[in-house]
Design a protein around this motif. Structure first.
Motif, PDB file in Angstrom:
ATOM      1  N   LYS A 108       0.783   2.612  -3.472  1.00 42.90           N
ATOM      2  CA  LYS A 108      -0.535   2.876  -4.071  1.00 42.90           C
ATOM      3  C   LYS A 108      -0.825   4.379  -4.090  1.00 42.90           C
ATOM      4  CE  LYS A 108      -5.363   1.541  -3.643  1.00 42.90           C
ATOM      5  NZ  LYS A 108      -6.154   2.609  -3.043  1.00 42.90           N
ATOM      6  N   GLU A 133       0.816  -1.228   0.000  1.00 43.97           N
ATOM      7  CA  GLU A 133       0.000   0.000   0.000  1.00 43.97           C
ATOM      8  C   GLU A 133       0.845   1.271   0.000  1.00 43.97           C
ATOM      9  OE1 GLU A 133       0.562  -1.378   4.195  1.00 43.97           O
ATOM     10  OE2 GLU A 133      -0.291  -2.381   2.454  1.00 43.97           O
ATOM     11  N   TYR A 142      -5.308  -4.634  -5.646  1.00 46.37           N
ATOM     12  CA  TYR A 142      -6.254  -3.518  -5.796  1.00 46.37           C
ATOM     13  C   TYR A 142      -6.814  -3.536  -7.216  1.00 46.37           C
ATOM     14  CZ  TYR A 142      -3.764  -1.935  -1.630  1.00 46.37           C
ATOM     15  OH  TYR A 142      -3.180  -1.862  -0.383  1.00 46.37           O
TER      16      TYR A 142
END
Length: 176
Positions: A6, A3, A165
């Motif tokens: 991201k 993450e 994702y």
């Protein structure tokens, strides 16, 4: 850990992000990578679209500051025609450059956004600094030799990001 790479938003071109869209999200300053984000790494003049976007930001009272890993001499030369303030040797993916620029403006973390074309430096630095991020497609498909290694690693990170994702997609602007 994944993450950390991201982006908050993925926009094809930063020029389609309007000052109104930024203000609607509480963003009062834009920090941007230089090479292949604002200008092609081999063309320091910038495009007419860049100059128009910069004028719109200026009119809206939103400062644009370049955050670059390059040395001061290189960045100063590259932004001379653009007349932009900058932080050189920002040490991305570390947060130093972003944090210095944010504190210099006296802004909170949620009031700035970092724009860049690389997951490995720009997006990771934004996460390290606790600010939102906009990933853009590189202006040109060639890179300086120093960026090529990052692009190789980035391919593997992209594959994992898309796996974890699946809703990640390129947008026209922040409202898309």
């Amino acid at each position: 850990m994944l993450e950390e790479f991201k982006p908050t938003w993925m926009v094809e071109s930063i020029y389609s992000v309007s000052p109104e869209q930024l203000k609607a999200r509480g963003i009062r300053a834009v920090f941007s990578d230089l090479d292949n984000t604002l200008i092609a790494w081999n063309n320091p003049e910038g495009t007419p679209e860049l100059h128009q976007w910069m004028a719109e930001l200026r009119e809206a009272g939103i400062p644009l500051i370049v955050i670059s890993n390059n040395n001061k001499k290189r960045v100063a030369k590259a932004v001379a025609n653009l007349k932009l303030p900058f932080m050189s040797r920002s040490l991305k993916p570390l947060s130093f450059g972003i944090t210095r620029a944010r504190k210099k403006l006296g802004l909170a973390k949620n009031e700035v956004v970092m724009v860049g074309d690389q997951l490995m430096t720009d997006m990771l630095a934004a996460h390290q600094a606790g600010v939102r991020s906009i990933l853009v497609k590189p202006i040109v498909q060639t890179d300086k030799w120093t960026t090529r290694m990052n692009r190789l690693i980035e391919k593997y990170v992209w594959r994992e990001l898309r796996r974890h994702y699946p809703n990640l997609k390129w947008q026209e602007d922040l409202n898309d």
